[in-house]
Design a protein around this motif. Structure first.
Motif, PDB file in Angstrom:
ATOM      1  N   SER A   1       0.879  -1.096   0.029  1.00 28.87           N
ATOM      2  CA  SER A   1       0.013   0.054  -0.018  1.00 28.87           C
ATOM      3  C   SER A   1       0.867   1.168  -0.030  1.00 28.87           C
TER       4      SER A   1
ATOM      5  N   GLU B   1       0.264   5.125   1.435  1.00 32.09           N
ATOM      6  CA  GLU B   1      -0.589   5.947   2.411  1.00 32.09           C
ATOM      7  C   GLU B   1      -0.073   7.465   2.555  1.00 32.09           C
TER       8      GLU B   1
ATOM      9  N   ARG C   1       1.234   3.232  11.964  1.00 38.77           N
ATOM     10  CA  ARG C   1       1.721   4.314  11.233  1.00 38.77           C
ATOM     11  C   ARG C   1       2.953   4.617  11.549  1.00 38.77           C
TER      12      ARG C   1
END
Length: 126
Positions: A61, A63, A110
Motif C-alpha cells: 500500500s 498512504e 503508522r
C-alpha cells in the motif's frame, strides 16, 4: 539493521517543490516498508507518507496523511535502494525536519518503524 541517509532538504518559496531522497545501506529495501515523517519546531514527529511491503517484498500500500494528499508523492527504487518524497505546492506549514524510516514487512501502525535517518530540513517561506 538498515542505515538511512536523507538528502534534498532546503529553502523554498510557497508553492514551490522539493524532492527528498533517502538512500539505504546495509540491507536491500525491497522487503522493507519505507516511511517519511516530519517534525516541526515545538511539535511531535508526525507521519507523512509510507510505502508498505509484505515480507516477501511485494508492494502492499501507499498512504499519506490528509494534509499532504495530492501534493506529496512517495516512490521507491529498489535497484537504487532509495525512497523518494516528491513535494509539490509546498506551504509554510510544511516546514519541518523530514525523517526517513524503515521496517521489515508491514508496520502494524503508522509509527511502527525501527530504523531512522538523521533528517533533512525543509523550510518554506512566503
Amino acid at each position: 539493521q538498515v542505515q538511512l541517509a536523507e538528502t534534498g532538504g532546503g529553502l523554498v518559496q510557497t508553492g514551490g517543490s522539493l524532492r527528498l531522497s533517502c538512500e539505504a545501506s546495509g540491507r536491500t529495501i525491497s522487503p522493507y516498508s519505507m516511511g517519511w515523517f516530519r517534525q516541526a519546531p515545538g511539535t511531535e514527529r508526525e507521519f507523512v507518507a509510507q510505502s508498505t511491503t509484505t515480507w516477501s517484498g511485494n508492494l502492499y500500500s501507499t498512504e499519506y496523511t490528509a494534509s499532504v494528499e495530492g501534493r506529496f508523492t512517495i516512490s521507491r527504487d529498489n535497484v537504487k535502494n532509495t525512497v523518494y518524497l516528491q513535494m509539490n505546492n509546498l506551504q509554510p506549514e510544511d516546514t519541518a525536519v523530514y525523517y526517513c524510516a524503515a521496517r521489515a514487512g508491514r508496520p502494524t501502525t503508522r509509527d511502527d518503524y525501527d530504523n531512522w535517518g538523521q533528517g533533512t530540513r525543509v523550510t518554506v517561506f512566503s
